[in-house]
Design a protein around this motif. Sequence first.
Motif, PDB file in Angstrom:
ATOM      1  N   ASP A   8       0.819  -1.219   0.000  1.00  0.00           N
ATOM      2  CA  ASP A   8       0.000   0.000   0.000  1.00  0.00           C
ATOM      3  C   ASP A   8       0.860   1.280   0.000  1.00  0.00           C
ATOM      4  O   ASP A   8       0.607   2.215   0.762  1.00  0.00           O
ATOM      5  N   LEU A   9       1.836   1.286  -0.875  1.00  0.00           N
ATOM      6  CA  LEU A   9       2.758   2.436  -0.963  1.00  0.00           C
ATOM      7  C   LEU A   9       2.052   3.649  -1.572  1.00  0.00           C
ATOM      8  O   LEU A   9       1.390   3.542  -2.600  1.00  0.00           O
ATOM      9  N   ARG A  10       2.248   4.795  -0.908  1.00  0.00           N
ATOM     10  CA  ARG A  10       1.683   6.047  -1.427  1.00  0.00           C
ATOM     11  C   ARG A  10       2.722   7.146  -1.386  1.00  0.00           C
ATOM     12  O   ARG A  10       3.470   7.268  -0.409  1.00  0.00           O
ATOM     13  N   LYS A  11       2.747   7.934  -2.457  1.00  0.00           N
ATOM     14  CA  LYS A  11       3.660   9.072  -2.508  1.00  0.00           C
ATOM     15  C   LYS A  11       3.054  10.127  -3.428  1.00  0.00           C
ATOM     16  O   LYS A  11       2.673   9.835  -4.566  1.00  0.00           O
ATOM     17  N   ALA A  12       2.930  11.352  -2.908  1.00  0.00           N
ATOM     18  CA  ALA A  12       2.368  12.441  -3.712  1.00  0.00           C
ATOM     19  C   ALA A  12       3.416  13.540  -3.847  1.00  0.00           C
ATOM     20  O   ALA A  12       4.297  13.693  -2.992  1.00  0.00           O
ATOM     21  N   TYR A  13       3.360  14.275  -4.949  1.00  0.00           N
ATOM     22  CA  TYR A  13       4.204  15.464  -5.125  1.00  0.00           C
ATOM     23  C   TYR A  13       3.270  16.664  -5.194  1.00  0.00           C
ATOM     24  O   TYR A  13       2.389  16.684  -6.057  1.00  0.00           O
ATOM     25  N   ALA A  14       3.472  17.613  -4.293  1.00  0.00           N
ATOM     26  CA  ALA A  14       2.637  18.820  -4.231  1.00  0.00           C
ATOM     27  C   ALA A  14       1.145  18.446  -4.260  1.00  0.00           C
ATOM     28  O   ALA A  14       0.362  19.036  -4.999  1.00  0.00           O
ATOM     29  N   ALA A  18       1.470  10.349  -7.045  1.00  0.00           N
ATOM     30  CA  ALA A  18       2.267   9.721  -8.116  1.00  0.00           C
ATOM     31  C   ALA A  18       2.190   8.206  -7.950  1.00  0.00           C
ATOM     32  O   ALA A  18       2.139   7.465  -8.922  1.00  0.00           O
ATOM     33  N   VAL A  19       2.179   7.756  -6.696  1.00  0.00           N
ATOM     34  CA  VAL A  19       2.014   6.334  -6.377  1.00  0.00           C
ATOM     35  C   VAL A  19       0.857   6.259  -5.380  1.00  0.00           C
ATOM     36  O   VAL A  19       0.879   6.920  -4.349  1.00  0.00           O
ATOM     37  N   ASP A  20      -0.157   5.469  -5.723  1.00  0.00           N
ATOM     38  CA  ASP A  20      -1.438   5.597  -5.035  1.00  0.00           C
ATOM     39  C   ASP A  20      -1.945   4.241  -4.537  1.00  0.00           C
ATOM     40  O   ASP A  20      -2.964   3.742  -5.000  1.00  0.00           O
TER      41      ASP A  20
END
Length: 300
Positions: A8-14, A18-20
């Motif tokens: 359940d990796l998540r990474k957002a930019y601003a 990007a990864v949801d």
Amino acid sequence: MSVIEVTDLRKAYAGRPAVDGVSFAVEEGEIFGVLGPNGAGKTTTVECVEGLRVPDSGRVRVTGLDPVADHERVAQVLGAQLQESRLQPKLTVREALELYAAFYPRPVDWRPLAERLGLQEKLTTRFAKLSGGQKQRLFIALALIGDPRVVVLDELTTGLDPRARRDTWELIEDIRANGVTVLLVTHFMEEAQRLCDRIAVIDKGRVAALDTPAGLIRRSAGATVISFTPSTPLEDRELNTLPALVAVENKDGRITLSGTDDTVNAVLSLLARHHITAHQLRVTDATLDDAFLDLTEASA
Ligand SMILES: Nc1ncnc2c1ncn2[C@@H]1O[C@H](COP(=O)(O)OP(=O)(O)OP(=O)(O)O)[C@@H](O)[C@H]1O
């Protein structure tokens, strides 16, 4: 045991994800592919695995270690492919190998490694003077020099000619034969189909499908493709009503249909009923290319 676990990796930019919610596990000795269109979130995902980016949430483990909290220990088990800009242009191949060997407590002997990668003739050549394929082979050597359990290769064969690409594929197979697990990010379907045991298709920050290459092809709706040139023209209306038809194309009198075996049988009966001969009749399985378009369009 899973060498890499992503949950359940998540990474957002601003604020833009990007990864949801990406999850997958890579087993020991696998060549695991990460495939997806531009901007899908592949590099962000693998850089979280390498500990180069910090996830917003979710869990990443490499041989049970957290790549951010245990960065030093992860660096000892995970070999990452260098970005070209990181290597000094004036460094010779030999200097680069010696320098990188010094970063690890138990490096492999770089001489046989250089030989295996066909670099022994280039040991005194400066990095800037190497061809694209030779640079890639040096990057593979540097990724392997610390005797890692897993290597991450991101877009390794981009920009290589077909011969150099095939040579690189053999090297990747060779790496796996030596017991190293490979996480491979690629844009090339043929590469993924040939090399990978399993593939995660990533689209818009999510896993659209995760399966073997053959499994992905089977899932795609148009798994069988038939093409032929009829001896007399066929009406589109008749083709469009074939069972399980996914797509039909009529180009300069040559007809290409994708569907299932039922579609193929139905078109053959149709031809027989009309006493039409099919010239240059070809029946093929869909490729990973077809499956990829299907899977990424399906999740659009
Ligand atoms: N450092 C960053 N800052 C802001 N946005 C970023 C950053 N890195 C990536 N992104 C954005 O996040 C999304 C996913 O990018 P990422 O590089 O992970 O995709 P990718 O699948 O590797 O793409 P490609 O195949 O084009 O390399 C893209 O929309 C990208 O513009």
